[in-house]
Structure formats: structure tokens, C-alpha cells
Design an enzyme around this catalytic site. Sequence first.
Site, mmCIF file in Angstrom:
data_model
loop_
_atom_site.group_PDB
_atom_site.id
_atom_site.type_symbol
_atom_site.label_atom_id
_atom_site.label_comp_id
_atom_site.label_asym_id
_atom_site.label_seq_id
_atom_site.Cartn_x
_atom_site.Cartn_y
_atom_site.Cartn_z
ATOM 1 N N GLU A 1 0.814 -1.211 0.000
ATOM 2 C CA GLU A 1 0.000 0.000 0.000
ATOM 3 C C GLU A 1 0.852 1.267 0.000
ATOM 4 O O GLU A 1 0.778 2.088 0.912
ATOM 5 C CB GLU A 1 -0.976 -0.030 1.172
ATOM 6 C CG GLU A 1 -1.909 -1.199 0.975
ATOM 7 C CD GLU A 1 -3.041 -1.287 1.974
ATOM 8 O OE1 GLU A 1 -2.810 -1.054 3.165
ATOM 9 O OE2 GLU A 1 -4.162 -1.618 1.559
ATOM 10 N N GLU B 1 -3.875 -10.571 0.111
ATOM 11 C CA GLU B 1 -4.705 -10.505 1.318
ATOM 12 C C GLU B 1 -6.116 -10.891 0.913
ATOM 13 O O GLU B 1 -6.606 -10.450 -0.133
ATOM 14 C CB GLU B 1 -4.707 -9.101 1.926
ATOM 15 C CG GLU B 1 -3.353 -8.691 2.453
ATOM 16 C CD GLU B 1 -3.310 -7.257 2.993
ATOM 17 O OE1 GLU B 1 -4.356 -6.741 3.440
ATOM 18 O OE2 GLU B 1 -2.223 -6.666 2.938
HETATM 19 C C1 GAL Z 1 -4.970 -4.016 3.972
HETATM 20 C C2 GAL Z 1 -3.591 -3.765 4.476
HETATM 21 C C3 GAL Z 1 -3.309 -4.478 5.756
HETATM 22 C C4 GAL Z 1 -4.447 -4.273 6.705
HETATM 23 C C5 GAL Z 1 -5.704 -4.752 6.096
HETATM 24 C C6 GAL Z 1 -6.909 -4.528 6.950
HETATM 25 O O1 GAL Z 1 -5.369 -2.999 3.152
HETATM 26 O O2 GAL Z 1 -2.630 -4.140 3.545
HETATM 27 O O3 GAL Z 1 -2.119 -3.996 6.284
HETATM 28 O O4 GAL Z 1 -4.576 -2.917 6.964
HETATM 29 O O5 GAL Z 1 -5.945 -4.047 4.931
HETATM 30 O O6 GAL Z 1 -6.832 -5.067 8.192
#
Ligand code: GAL
Length: 998
Positions: free
Chosen positions: A425, A504
Site C-alpha cells: 500500500e 490478502e
Molecule cells: C490491507 C492492508 C493491511 C491491513 C488490512 C486490513 O489494506 O494491507 O495492512 O490494513 O488491509 O486489516
Amino acid sequence: MPSEHSAYVSDTAPWRGALRPARSWLHSDAPALSLNGDWRFRLSPTAAVAEDFAAAGFDDDGWEGIPVPAHWVLEGDGAWGRPIYTNIQFPFPIDPPHVPDENPTGDYRRRFGLPDGWSDAERVLLRFDGVESLFKVWVNGVEIGSASGSRLAHEFDVTSAVRPGEDNVVAVRVHQWSAASYLEDQDQWWLPGIFRDVTLLARPAGGIEDVWLRTGYDDGRGRIEAEITADPSAFPVTLRIPELGVEQVWRTASDVAPVEVAAVRPWSAEQPRLYDATVSSAAETVTLRVGFRTVEIRGDRFLVNGRRVVFHGMNRHEAHPERGRVFDEAHAREDLARMKRFNVNAIRTSHYPPHPRLLDLADELGFWVVLECDLETHGFDNDGDWTGNPTDDPAWRAACLDRIERTVERDKNHPGVVMWSLGNEAGTGVNLAAMAAWTHARDPERPVHYEGDYTGDYTDVYSRMYATVPEAEQIGTDGSDAPLLGCTPAQGARQRTKPFLLCEYAHAMGNGPGALDQYEELVHRHPRLHGGFVWEWRDHGILARTADGTPYHAYGGDFGEVVHDGNFVMDGMVLSDDVPTPGLHEFKAVVQPIRFAFDGDRLAVTNLRHSADTSDLAFRWRVEHDGTVVASGDLEVAPVAAGESARVPLPAVPVAPDAETWLTVEAVLAAATAWAPAGHEVATAQQDRSVRRPVPAGRRRTGWLPDEGTFALGIAEFTGGSLTRLAGRAVTGPRLELFRAPTDNDEGTSDRLEGSDDALPEVSSAQLWRRDGLDRLTTRRIAVARTADALRTVDRVSAANSALSVTVESVWSVEDGELELRVEIEPARGWRTVWPRIGVRFELPDGTGPVDGADWFGLGPHESYPDSLRAARTGRFSADVGDLAAGYARPQETGHRSGLRRLTLTSGGTEVLHLTALPDTRGRRPGFTLARHTPQQLARAAHPHELPESATSHLIIDAAQHGLGSRACGPDVWPEFALRPEARTLRLRITGADPHAG
Ligand code: GAL
């Protein structure tokens, strides 16, 4: 104003002074002295106030003691500041590269003796493995240099500053905020201090500065290409791998030819075969553990040793409730072993390199690792604007490049590291492209990952976070031309030529995530999809105490932060105290590497592993009648190769005429491994072999007469139509319950609520539930009537200031000599939202003894919801009321057990009441929740310790529950698992402890 000594806090240059080039973190026999331990410490409120160390002569009078490694905000009982949690927000004004004058600055100081013989060293280095965020070093009053890059290693040359004997002083000044903080905006606690090891290294003349053993594997043969960085005087250098009979002598650095090894076993996450190797000069021996493997991208496939990899991964932060990001090897090893036990095969080191030892453990236990650089600039994302983003500004180019170099160089020897990640990010920009180019040139083998490169301009794999199931499916589908996020059609087409992964997905905040199985299913249909990494492995709760000393796990806001992001830091598959959540059990079941399919009297066993066959597994079966084992044995399964299936005969199953018959098969570890004992369950499946039995039909009654008196029906006693006692115990209810304490996903506004008329972005399901008053329903009794052996009530249930209503008809009767309750729940027209649940609640006051346990036959042992049912199996289970709830950091819905057949409530181990749940006319079974608090009480508490003392147990029987989804950061509940207001029937048979008394 910063003083001349502190101006460097706003310097974008990553380091100054006598810093050595980045190199591998090696295990060497050259002398080393740990400087971990007690240091003297003083905290100043600004960077400018602290005088220059060299000038002040290093007086530490009045300083206090602090351990190294540690974060100062977690030491000193709050006297040294408190942790701050933010996700995207910067906890200081966005004014790059400047930081506020209020800049907590910690001065550290300690004495050390230079060990005898070190005077012969060619060079003495001082290594810091992690300091947050910017630090400056002095040795014996000589300023050595400064560096930033909190989770990166830095080695300073202190040769000319150290002196023989005991009288050496090292001083380190650490600033909490610096220009580097703009590059370290990860979603986590801000935790300043020297939090990793400090080591003094004696570098011998003729030593080995750096080694890179790049390995390859092809069909039984291994290859090592070595890169030796050393002074010419260090040669000859010898590589030895005794187990393979390798002894290779290289005379000069340029003559370091590749070594071919005829017969080796490959390294994989499943079979992490390592060979002990040494690389020696006359002066130094470096020890490595070599794993042979080849990483490549072929077309849209990501392959290791020629075979496609599917990541069943976790995003792993370094988090500990007392130590923060300070590494504890025993704890980390146990954490990784836990991952293995839950079928996790991959780690993304979100969002920075972990302690270097973690990668030794990952090599040894077996994980595919995506190693991520310490870089995030998320706070510049103003709604996608990214103005001033350092990753696209030449002023920050050196810092960005320094970070990726330190990342790659430190960990390049690890076979487990199969991909480099530029960071997280950080928008997109020229500096990221430069980082990718540097990495490609330095390590052409390993692919470069960075999710923010949506268009795929400089990275090798296509990566996304929180894509919905349909989106992921479209990415994986050949010929699909559905637009991809941020891409023109041409860019989208290019992205579809690459392997895809979800860096993620499945945001594991609170109760959830749902739909893991839907993601998993895609991976097996679309080979371009390579799985992903759950967000995230652990909750980051920090152990704190209330004023009266009650311990709890703190999250954002608990330390009085000016800006914070609440409990968004509690989104792990493992709670802060290491307890696996039900979500992790679900994950384990969903990704199990062995799949079973029942086919008549045969069982198909499919091995979905990367490369390991099943010879490490034993296979077992058992038959249960209503949850009691009546037969069991072993299954003979000859080793099944990876990617293959075998069919084996099933045993004859004894089928019960008057009970449910379930056949369970399991694959378990045949022998103990480094991470689990023999017999550990790796995969399981169940088959229902029950004979169908009729459900007793309800009797239609006529001749109802109004009656509001007091009377008894079997074991039930009523006053004015309302239940007062069951089997002599005070019980009230049933009362309609449509509310559940909103989960973090219910409170989420991340993605559109799919399939609901009320689908408003930015409006959570929980907001709609509160708007409609589901948490504060009131009742108006419309009718009470009875016959000789039945009682009927009709209620209209609705909330203040709402015209919406539900009609609830309850009929109590005696059927086949047992008390039966039938509840018909029927919403009136006009409801537009989804509902959290459709259930009825009974209150069981403690009275003579609390109802504190449950025995049940149904789905268990863990809680389950419509989109999270894969870990649930049919059987008999029992639990104390406390253990029925998961310990989510913020109280919320928990504890629902689906598919209930029979439930026994107990008090101090003694049976109190038996309930039998009859399926409805469509065969649907209810679920139950037994808890010490109502949903309304849970919803009001921000932490478990805020829940009131309870003198009542609450039993909720749900005809249905809403799914979980992962809308806290991701998609809402999939329409199929969303609960819409609809008519439902509940039927319960209730008997007392002595069934004959009923
Ligand atoms: C993503 C980010 C993580 C965390 C997650 C939400 O956007 O990369 O670090 O913030 O969202 O928990």
C-alpha cells in the site's frame, strides 16, 4: 526548531556515516558479542532538547535501566509513553519529510568490553537488527553514523572507535518520528525503540563477507551457484556439504563455478529437506542450511520444482501482547508449528522483513515465503489521490532502493523465500519501479510482487487484496474480458497472462471470515489462481490492565491516542493469547490437502499437495450412532502421489435403525513431525449413512378457550400464558430474538451489501438492524388460549417508532408423553434488511445453581455459521458455557452451534434439561447458543471486562442465522447465506433431567 543535531530527522537519506553494504545475515564462527541486555536509558520529549552526546561526555547520571531489545513504550509502566495504533492515518501532521517537534527521543547507553584477541580483527562491526525509526550511533564519543529502516539490519564499522579492554561505551539515540516514518505507515502499533538484537562482530582478515548459495533442482539433480564476497586473500574458499559428499574448493572469486550434485532431495514447504553446508576460508567458516529448489514462472503458472504452487497462506506480523515486535524464538517456533497444524503452507511477511531467525524456522518447518520489504506510505492515499507520495518522488528514491537492497541481501539464502515483495500500500511510482528493476537484476530467479502495481508494469505476478469471489473467478477465467481494477483492457489482458494471487483476503476480524470455501474452490478450477494469504495470522492486542488490575488485550484508543483506528488491529486467526479462532479451524478444514469423496462402498482419496505423496499419513475410519463410536479401524491406502487420486474399499458400516449413523474418515500423521505428534488430524470427511426416520407430525388442535390463569403442562408451569418453570427450575421465554451482537463484519461498510434492497454503501448491516430496532424489540400479547393439554399464545413483536412487526405464535402441548413447544415466527410485510438471526431466547436464572454447561448432538465442536460450516462435524460434544464462546477482543456474536438434534443443559455437571430439536418441514435444523450474556449486553461492551456480572444463562434456539462474510474489509455475506426476513418454525421437545418425569 530542530537543532543542528536533530535536523537529520527530516532527512530523506536513509543513512549517513560508516554504514557497511547490506549482506546476508549469516551464521559464522567469527567472534561476536551480543550487546543485548541492560542499557541505561533516558527519554526526551523532543529530538532537539537532547544535547549532543559527543559534547556532553556521555554522562548517564539519573538515567534509568531498560532492556534491549524492547520498545520503550512497552516498558516503564507508561512513564515512557504509550503505544499508538493507526491503520492508514499518520499519527502526526502530513508534512513530509518533516515530523513534529514533539518527537519522543530515547537515548541509550551501555559499556562493553572488547574481548581479548579482537584487536587482531580486521574490522569491528556494530550490527543493529531493528531500531524504530531513526537512530544515531556513537562509540567512545565518536559519532559513527545514523540509519533508518526500522525492520532492516544495519552494520556500522566501528573499528577505529573501539579500544582494547573494558572501557568502551556505545550510545544510541533513537527518534520515534523521522522522515522514514512516512515510509513505515503499516497498519500496526507504532512501537519505538531498539527492538531487535545489537551485536558486535569481529571480522577477521581473510573472512567471508558474504555468501549466496543459489540452488536449483531438476529431476533429482541439484545445482549450486555460489557468489562469494571476500577479499582476494580469503581464497581458497571451500564449500562442504558432507551429506552429499560435496567438497568444492574455489581458488578465486571469479573461479566460483557452479556445483552439480547428482542425487539430492528437493526442498518444498511439504518436505523441507535441508542439507547442512559450510563455506570456509582459512579465517572463517559460515554455516548455511541449503535447500534445493527452482522457482519459475511459466506462462500464467508459478512453479517450484516444475510444479504449481497453491498458497494456503497467512499474513504474518510480528506481534506479541507483552513484547510487541520483539522476537522470541520459542514463541515464534510454536506459532509456526501451529500454522503447520492448521494446514497453513505459506507466509507473507507483512509488511516488513521479520527477525532473520524466523526465516531459518520457516525453511526448517516448511513454508513458501513471500518476503516483503519494509515500505508502506498508505497515509498519502487521500481517496486514491496519492499527492506527495514518496514512492513517486525522486527525493525518496535512495531510501526506497536502500530498503529493498537491505531486504533482499539479508535473506537471499533462504530456500523458503520464493518471491520478493516491494512493500504494501505505497501507491505506485518510479521508485517502486526502480526497486523492482534492482531486484530483477540482483535476483533474476525469484518473481517480484507488489499489489499496488495494478497494471503490472514492473511486477511478475498479478496480485490483489480482498477481491470478491466473482472478481477472482473472472481473473482466473480464460477468455474473460471483465475489466480488472485500474486496468485498461490491454493492461487487463496482460495481467491475465500472469499467475494470480490474493496477497490478502478473508479479513479475519472478530467472528469470521465467511466464504473461505468459495475462494478455495476457485483455485482448483482455475490454475492461474494460486491461492492467497489470509489477513491476518494474529490479533495484535497489547496486554493492559484496568484501574482495578483486570488484565485485557488493548487495542486502538485504549492508550488515549489522539488519532487511532480502534480494534481494526484485532483481525487475526489467532487471538492475542495464542488461542486459535473458530475461523482458523474453518481454514484448516477448507484447505485440507487430502480430499475425500464417498462413492458407494468406495472412498476416493485425492492428494492435492504440491509434491509430497501420502506415505507420511495413516488413514482411519469410525462409525458413530448418534455420536457414539460403535466401530472403527484403519484404511489401507497405498501412497497416493501428489495430484493423484486412489479409490479404496470402505468397511461395512453398521447402520442403526433408531439413531443417526455417521461414517468419518481421517488422514492423520503416521509419525511425529517437528510440528505435531503422530495421530494429528490433517484431513477428515463425514458421510451420513442414517436411515430416514419420519419426523412426528404436529397435531392440529381445536377448541381453544381463553385462559390467563396459572397451570401446568407436563414439566412446564405457566402464569398468564407465560412460562415460569421447567422441571421445577425457573425459566422464562420464549421471547423472539432477531438481534445478534454485531460482529466486526456486521459493522463493516467495506463492500456493498449484496442482494439486499437496502444496499447502501457506507451503511453497515448493524446500522440497519439498529435503525429497525432489532436490538430493542417489544411485545404485545394478542391472545392466550388453552385446551386440556395445550397452551397457545400469539404475540406481536416490534420496536419503538417502527411499524414493522413480527407475529409469533407459540403452542405448548404434550405429545407422546413429552412437552413440545412449537413456535411459528412470521414477519409482516415491509422488512427490507437482512436479519442477523431468527430465534427465540430463554432465560435461566442461576437460582439453585447456574446452567453452566451443554452436551449436544449436532454440529461441533466449534461455533459455525451458514458460510462457515466446513470445520463443523456431526457428533456429540460438551462444553462449559465459557468455552462455548470465542474470546474475540471486542465482544460480539459468538457461540452458535448449527444443526442441533439434542441438547442437555447441565449445572455443575448435573443434567438439568433435555431438548430435542425437530427439523422443520423442509428438513432444516435449528442451532443453539448458550451464553451468560444477552446479545444486547454483548453489543454494549467494547472489551470483555466491560460485560456486567451475570446471574442468568441465556439459551437461544435459532431457526436460522445470517452468514458472516468479511465486510470489515472485504465482501459482504454471499446472497445464498444472507438471512432475509421470512417465516420460520421451531419445534422443541423438552424433558427434565429424569426423562421419565417428563
Ligand atoms: C490491507 C492492508 C493491511 C491491513 C488490512 C486490513 O489494506 O494491507 O495492512 O490494513 O488491509 O486489516
